[in-house]
Motif scaffolding. Structure first.
Motif, PDB file in Angstrom:
ATOM      1  N   LEU A 182      -4.492  37.406 -22.467  1.00  0.00           N
ATOM      2  CA  LEU A 182      -4.202  38.851 -22.515  1.00  0.00           C
ATOM      3  C   LEU A 182      -3.320  39.188 -23.709  1.00  0.00           C
ATOM      4  CD1 LEU A 182      -3.569  39.596 -18.718  1.00  0.00           C
ATOM      5  CD2 LEU A 182      -5.702  39.804 -20.028  1.00  0.00           C
ATOM      6  N   ALA A 183      -2.338  38.328 -23.975  1.00  0.00           N
ATOM      7  CA  ALA A 183      -1.460  38.578 -25.126  1.00  0.00           C
ATOM      8  C   ALA A 183      -2.277  38.630 -26.411  1.00  0.00           C
ATOM      9  CB  ALA A 183      -0.380  37.499 -25.210  1.00  0.00           C
ATOM     10  N   ARG A 184      -3.223  37.702 -26.519  1.00  0.00           N
ATOM     11  CA  ARG A 184      -4.009  37.644 -27.759  1.00  0.00           C
ATOM     12  C   ARG A 184      -5.001  38.813 -27.855  1.00  0.00           C
ATOM     13  NH1 ARG A 184      -3.438  31.628 -26.934  1.00  0.00           N
ATOM     14  NH2 ARG A 184      -2.244  30.960 -28.758  1.00  0.00           N
ATOM     15  N   GLU A 185      -5.483  39.293 -26.728  1.00  0.00           N
ATOM     16  CA  GLU A 185      -6.422  40.414 -26.800  1.00  0.00           C
ATOM     17  C   GLU A 185      -5.702  41.757 -26.924  1.00  0.00           C
ATOM     18  OE1 GLU A 185      -9.453  40.671 -23.747  1.00  0.00           O
ATOM     19  OE2 GLU A 185     -10.183  42.594 -24.528  1.00  0.00           O
ATOM     20  N   PHE A 186      -4.624  41.946 -26.193  1.00  0.00           N
ATOM     21  CA  PHE A 186      -4.030  43.280 -26.131  1.00  0.00           C
ATOM     22  C   PHE A 186      -2.818  43.476 -27.037  1.00  0.00           C
ATOM     23  CE2 PHE A 186      -6.603  42.712 -22.372  1.00  0.00           C
ATOM     24  CZ  PHE A 186      -7.376  43.864 -22.405  1.00  0.00           C
ATOM     25  N   GLY A 187      -2.241  42.363 -27.520  1.00  0.00           N
ATOM     26  CA  GLY A 187      -1.169  42.504 -28.499  1.00  0.00           C
ATOM     27  C   GLY A 187      -1.595  43.333 -29.700  1.00  0.00           C
ATOM     28  N   PRO A 188      -2.707  42.974 -30.322  1.00  0.00           N
ATOM     29  CA  PRO A 188      -3.148  43.740 -31.495  1.00  0.00           C
ATOM     30  C   PRO A 188      -3.471  45.199 -31.184  1.00  0.00           C
ATOM     31  CG  PRO A 188      -4.206  41.581 -31.456  1.00  0.00           C
ATOM     32  CD  PRO A 188      -3.483  41.737 -30.141  1.00  0.00           C
ATOM     33  N   ARG A 189      -3.600  45.517 -29.911  1.00  0.00           N
ATOM     34  CA  ARG A 189      -3.827  46.916 -29.537  1.00  0.00           C
ATOM     35  C   ARG A 189      -2.524  47.603 -29.143  1.00  0.00           C
ATOM     36  NH1 ARG A 189      -9.025  46.978 -25.661  1.00  0.00           N
ATOM     37  NH2 ARG A 189      -8.845  49.221 -26.094  1.00  0.00           N
ATOM     38  N   GLY A 190      -1.410  46.886 -29.312  1.00  0.00           N
ATOM     39  CA  GLY A 190      -0.117  47.529 -29.129  1.00  0.00           C
ATOM     40  C   GLY A 190       0.584  47.256 -27.817  1.00  0.00           C
ATOM     41  N   VAL A 191      -0.043  46.473 -26.955  1.00  0.00           N
ATOM     42  CA  VAL A 191       0.603  46.155 -25.675  1.00  0.00           C
ATOM     43  C   VAL A 191       1.280  44.789 -25.770  1.00  0.00           C
ATOM     44  CG1 VAL A 191       0.249  45.758 -23.208  1.00  0.00           C
ATOM     45  CG2 VAL A 191      -1.098  47.511 -24.404  1.00  0.00           C
ATOM     46  N   HIS A 192       2.516  44.750 -25.369  1.00  0.00           N
ATOM     47  CA  HIS A 192       3.281  43.502 -25.393  1.00  0.00           C
ATOM     48  C   HIS A 192       3.051  42.760 -24.070  1.00  0.00           C
ATOM     49  CE1 HIS A 192       7.481  41.450 -25.984  1.00  0.00           C
ATOM     50  NE2 HIS A 192       6.488  40.594 -25.973  1.00  0.00           N
ATOM     51  N   VAL A 193       2.415  41.600 -24.151  1.00  0.00           N
ATOM     52  CA  VAL A 193       2.163  40.787 -22.953  1.00  0.00           C
ATOM     53  C   VAL A 193       2.999  39.517 -23.069  1.00  0.00           C
ATOM     54  CG1 VAL A 193       0.443  39.595 -21.550  1.00  0.00           C
ATOM     55  CG2 VAL A 193      -0.190  41.684 -22.793  1.00  0.00           C
ATOM     56  N   ALA A 194       3.890  39.301 -22.127  1.00  0.00           N
ATOM     57  CA  ALA A 194       4.812  38.170 -22.210  1.00  0.00           C
ATOM     58  C   ALA A 194       4.832  37.384 -20.908  1.00  0.00           C
ATOM     59  CB  ALA A 194       6.223  38.657 -22.536  1.00  0.00           C
ATOM     60  N   TYR A 195       5.104  36.110 -21.046  1.00  0.00           N
ATOM     61  CA  TYR A 195       5.195  35.215 -19.899  1.00  0.00           C
ATOM     62  C   TYR A 195       6.584  34.595 -19.906  1.00  0.00           C
ATOM     63  CZ  TYR A 195       3.374  31.970 -16.359  1.00  0.00           C
ATOM     64  OH  TYR A 195       3.131  31.291 -15.184  1.00  0.00           O
ATOM     65  N   THR A 196       7.174  34.471 -18.744  1.00  0.00           N
ATOM     66  CA  THR A 196       8.491  33.839 -18.681  1.00  0.00           C
ATOM     67  C   THR A 196       8.377  32.494 -17.973  1.00  0.00           C
ATOM     68  OG1 THR A 196       9.040  34.938 -16.591  1.00  0.00           O
ATOM     69  CG2 THR A 196       9.672  36.074 -18.629  1.00  0.00           C
ATOM     70  N   ILE A 197       9.100  31.537 -18.496  1.00  0.00           N
ATOM     71  CA  ILE A 197       9.165  30.219 -17.853  1.00  0.00           C
ATOM     72  C   ILE A 197      10.549  30.128 -17.207  1.00  0.00           C
ATOM     73  CG2 ILE A 197       9.037  27.723 -18.195  1.00  0.00           C
ATOM     74  CD1 ILE A 197       6.400  28.953 -18.929  1.00  0.00           C
ATOM     75  N   ILE A 198      10.609  30.439 -15.935  1.00  0.00           N
ATOM     76  CA  ILE A 198      11.881  30.369 -15.216  1.00  0.00           C
ATOM     77  C   ILE A 198      12.082  28.912 -14.824  1.00  0.00           C
ATOM     78  CG2 ILE A 198      13.204  31.252 -13.278  1.00  0.00           C
ATOM     79  CD1 ILE A 198      12.332  33.498 -15.087  1.00  0.00           C
ATOM     80  N   ASP A 199      13.016  28.268 -15.487  1.00  0.00           N
ATOM     81  CA  ASP A 199      13.179  26.822 -15.343  1.00  0.00           C
ATOM     82  C   ASP A 199      14.505  26.520 -14.651  1.00  0.00           C
ATOM     83  OD1 ASP A 199      12.897  24.094 -15.637  1.00  0.00           O
ATOM     84  OD2 ASP A 199      13.529  24.062 -17.734  1.00  0.00           O
ATOM     85  N   GLY A 200      14.507  26.732 -13.345  1.00  0.00           N
ATOM     86  CA  GLY A 200      15.746  26.472 -12.609  1.00  0.00           C
ATOM     87  C   GLY A 200      15.738  27.257 -11.314  1.00  0.00           C
ATOM     88  N   GLY A 201      16.660  26.934 -10.450  1.00  0.00           N
ATOM     89  CA  GLY A 201      16.772  27.666  -9.201  1.00  0.00           C
ATOM     90  C   GLY A 201      17.352  29.045  -9.446  1.00  0.00           C
ATOM     91  N   ILE A 202      16.898  30.008  -8.696  1.00  0.00           N
ATOM     92  CA  ILE A 202      17.387  31.376  -8.854  1.00  0.00           C
ATOM     93  C   ILE A 202      18.425  31.652  -7.774  1.00  0.00           C
ATOM     94  CG2 ILE A 202      16.722  33.817  -8.901  1.00  0.00           C
ATOM     95  CD1 ILE A 202      13.948  32.943  -9.834  1.00  0.00           C
ATOM     96  N   ASP A 203      19.442  32.363  -8.160  1.00  0.00           N
ATOM     97  CA  ASP A 203      20.559  32.627  -7.252  1.00  0.00           C
ATOM     98  C   ASP A 203      20.234  33.817  -6.347  1.00  0.00           C
ATOM     99  OD1 ASP A 203      23.013  32.427  -6.077  1.00  0.00           O
ATOM    100  OD2 ASP A 203      24.102  33.401  -7.715  1.00  0.00           O
ATOM    101  N   THR A 204      19.333  33.591  -5.404  1.00  0.00           N
ATOM    102  CA  THR A 204      18.917  34.665  -4.499  1.00  0.00           C
ATOM    103  C   THR A 204      19.843  34.735  -3.285  1.00  0.00           C
ATOM    104  OG1 THR A 204      17.461  33.068  -3.421  1.00  0.00           O
ATOM    105  CG2 THR A 204      16.484  34.490  -5.095  1.00  0.00           C
ATOM    106  N   PRO A 205      19.904  35.896  -2.669  1.00  0.00           N
ATOM    107  CA  PRO A 205      20.718  36.027  -1.459  1.00  0.00           C
ATOM    108  C   PRO A 205      20.329  35.008  -0.385  1.00  0.00           C
ATOM    109  CG  PRO A 205      19.985  38.188  -2.213  1.00  0.00           C
ATOM    110  CD  PRO A 205      19.299  37.170  -3.062  1.00  0.00           C
ATOM    111  N   TRP A 206      19.019  34.797  -0.225  1.00  0.00           N
ATOM    112  CA  TRP A 206      18.560  33.898   0.841  1.00  0.00           C
ATOM    113  C   TRP A 206      18.691  32.419   0.476  1.00  0.00           C
ATOM    114  CZ3 TRP A 206      14.732  31.374  -1.630  1.00  0.00           C
ATOM    115  CH2 TRP A 206      14.045  32.079  -2.630  1.00  0.00           C
ATOM    116  N   GLY A 207      19.099  32.121  -0.767  1.00  0.00           N
ATOM    117  CA  GLY A 207      19.209  30.718  -1.153  1.00  0.00           C
ATOM    118  C   GLY A 207      20.648  30.314  -1.453  1.00  0.00           C
TER     119      GLY A 207
END
Lengths: 248, 248, 248, 248
Positions: B176-201
């Protein structure tokens, strides 16, 4: 002038990325500007001063350890009590785009000298200061940012020596991130994947000449500042940046 | 209420990343909150309203195309003239940590259903709107952000189905990034590498229990907002985020 | 016929890679040939038999667990005492090369169904047998090889669903390698990076039509056999294969 | 002795990988053995001769261009009409496992000198010969293989200088593969991911001391030979090798 509490240093200050990064960081910190030639850092120092900031320019060959030593000695002399908030290694040696068999050993040495050896000297000078800054409870985690390129992740044909330098630099930076991250220093590498919209490259057409088809140095600077301000629970190690129209 | 000019939508709003992202984006846009259960989105909608923002919550199963259809129909009804500024796909199905031979086909279907199929439906609904928003000259490039994880780049032992989903999701997002970036849409992916500090955790100890050893959801939100605001000459496609003490 | 001691199974036997792999492995093992249509496996079974080997063909839909169950039940019936030396997952569903907004959900399901779900079923059937074969002291480490593609490591524009399947498959295979390698089973993934010189694709010109500009299926087969024969102190997890003239 | 038609050269011949590779290639080609010390290459030359092969040993410092020049001049003198079938760059400088702040510039220079500069000199000497061999219609595509390591793809903490060298080497090798592959030369890089079972490391326990928990040098040699014999329609650019029990 009273010594500033925190300062930043940028190695490789010319008319593109380095200049923009220095000017943006100068809104928050006094900035030491390192460049091979006074003609590179002088206009940046002027611009910072005119904008109300503080800068010192130091003519430095990043690939020469004694020159780097001298630069940091000068900084210590001028700002004796300052802690280092952010260090940016943006020195570049240019590159030879040639068939491998047309390259000469000095092409490789030039690339490695700035990309690998220069980073090594710079990191050895700045990391102890960045570690010391951790203890000084700065607003943002002390940060070392290294400017990379596509050639750090892809060895293209006819880019052998440039890739050698950038690959080496990425390997060093990863190692530093893994060693110094847990000690509170944010070490990040950027993958600049596209042509930069520098004053001296205005005539070079990339991506068909479309608006924003070259990377804005100001946009790079904003990204570097953003990396510097990331919360230590969410550090980015490697940041890719490319124009929206760039093929990748 | 006059229809807002621009809005945001977050799929997968619970008590962690999704809630923080929605609340931060709500400082700039009305936000549509999608979650499988009302009990997930309701407190977030309340918090946004109390803070002076605008939110609608829609009970949605991201893995069910008719449910996703209904959600976007509801948004179109409530905010008929709004343009989509930002879409965040944060839906997660949890994962089975098991020896491969103890997994059952439904483990795989659950993972793929949310990570791959759900993203597919969400992207098909949001990309046409994001493209339309490009023409409306928004302040920031219209943005699609997808929440990934370490399992998107590493298939660890006993994580086969989770990795299947996250790998698939990363592949789709790159395309999607490669198809829609050139059309002006920013498509990004995040690599969340670690435990998240959630209320339930809160009771789960990671990285020795050190302060900031889990990723702050607010810090993730700030990063998502930053991605949204990047200049289109310097888009990041993939953003890794990890606590300073995380081994990687 | 006395039951063979060791056998191989190839899922996805057509006129290209699968046929060549099956024929090469048939020089050492009886081979079970799985394909959606009898017209796919029948000529391969004939060729193996004529060359003095042993083969059974089983019409199988790799994406349908009950069909896969039936196939392995048939193998167990025909070769009741055979141990599994090598399993090759080469099933492919083709792919839709389309703008993401022209894709429909079934495009994704088709891709995932064969690439991810099919591999899941196949691996659940074969890994217990491969583990059992480890104890039988075979000449070569029991091996599971999965046929991948460039789309497993790169989500190109207009390849969203193909990338989804191949990324997912790579994630699963990595996880299996990490879990079952230490138990003695060699799990490998191949990145086939180029057009394959299949009988049905003779008219398709790639790489300017240069000799060996398409990948020879026989060459792929030799590589699969080589992976199978690697010493267990030196397993390859991921093997890239491309024509000498291929851009990458 | 009549000049051989084709020969091989191995740089970095000691008691581990280099020795095994040289001995295996010597079954097909006369082999030139390059090592820093005669005591490294002499036993290998003897073993090859006793096995009926042909070898010359040349004391060479791979990091010194004049020494490399002299080595190839010697080869040209001894085997004036020989074509180069295969060149293996296996020279290693060892590495400093140290906190970055305990490293000195010579640690970096030592690593880069052998890994990057040495490869550069070796490739400049061998690629013209390998190109010439393409025209001589050899049985197997002329091949350049470079021995890499995990540190080529991962900069671990306290491995900064080793990673610098191996990253640089990988970048150069990729560039060479992309330039010279289309001209018929197979350029491959190996990622040796594990301890090697060398005579001098017998006492070092890895992977719990399990059988085949260290990589057999003979197994590495078989893989190098296999790379050399790959059909040019199916070249592998990067080959990972690790013991079945290795964590990765």
């Amino acid at each position: 002038m009273a010594a500033p509490t925190f300062y930043a240093v940028v190695a490789g200050v010319g008319s593109g990325t380095g200049a923009s990064v220095a000017q943006l960081f100068a809104k928050s910190y006094p900035v030491a500007l390192l460049a091979r030639q006074e003609s590179s850092w002088a206009p940046v120092a002027d611009a910072i001063t005119k904008a109300g900031g503080t800068a010192i320019g130091i003519t430095t060959d990043a690939a020469d350890p004694s020159s780097v030593d001298a630069a940091f000695a000068r900084i210590a002399q001028d700002w004796p009590n300052a802690k280092l908030a952010a260090a940016v290694y943006n020195a570049n040696a240019g590159f030879a785009y040639k068939s491998f068999l047309d390259l000469v050993p000095s092409d490789l040495n030039t690339s490695l000298g700035t990309a690998a050896n220069g980073l090594f000297y710079f990191a050895q000078k700045t990391l102890p200061q960045l570690l010391a800054a951790v203890d000084a409870k700065p607003q943002h985690p002390p940060t070392l940012i290294v400017t990379g390129a596509t050639a750090a992740i892809r060895g293209s044909a006819k880019f052998a020596t440039f890739a050698a330098g950038k690959f080496a630099q990425r390997g060093i930076t990863q190692s530093l991130a893994r060693e110094f991250g847990p000690r509170g220093v944010h070490v990040a590498y950027t993958i600049i994947d596209g042509g930069i919209d520098t004053p001296w490259g205005k005539d070079r057409v990339v991506n068909g000449g479309v608006a924003d088809g070259k990377i804005s140095p100001e946009a790079i600077a904003e990204n570097y500042w953003y990396l510097h301000t990331q919360h230590r629970s969410a550090f980015t190690q490697e940041l890719d940046l490319r124009p929206f129209v760039e093929k990748f």
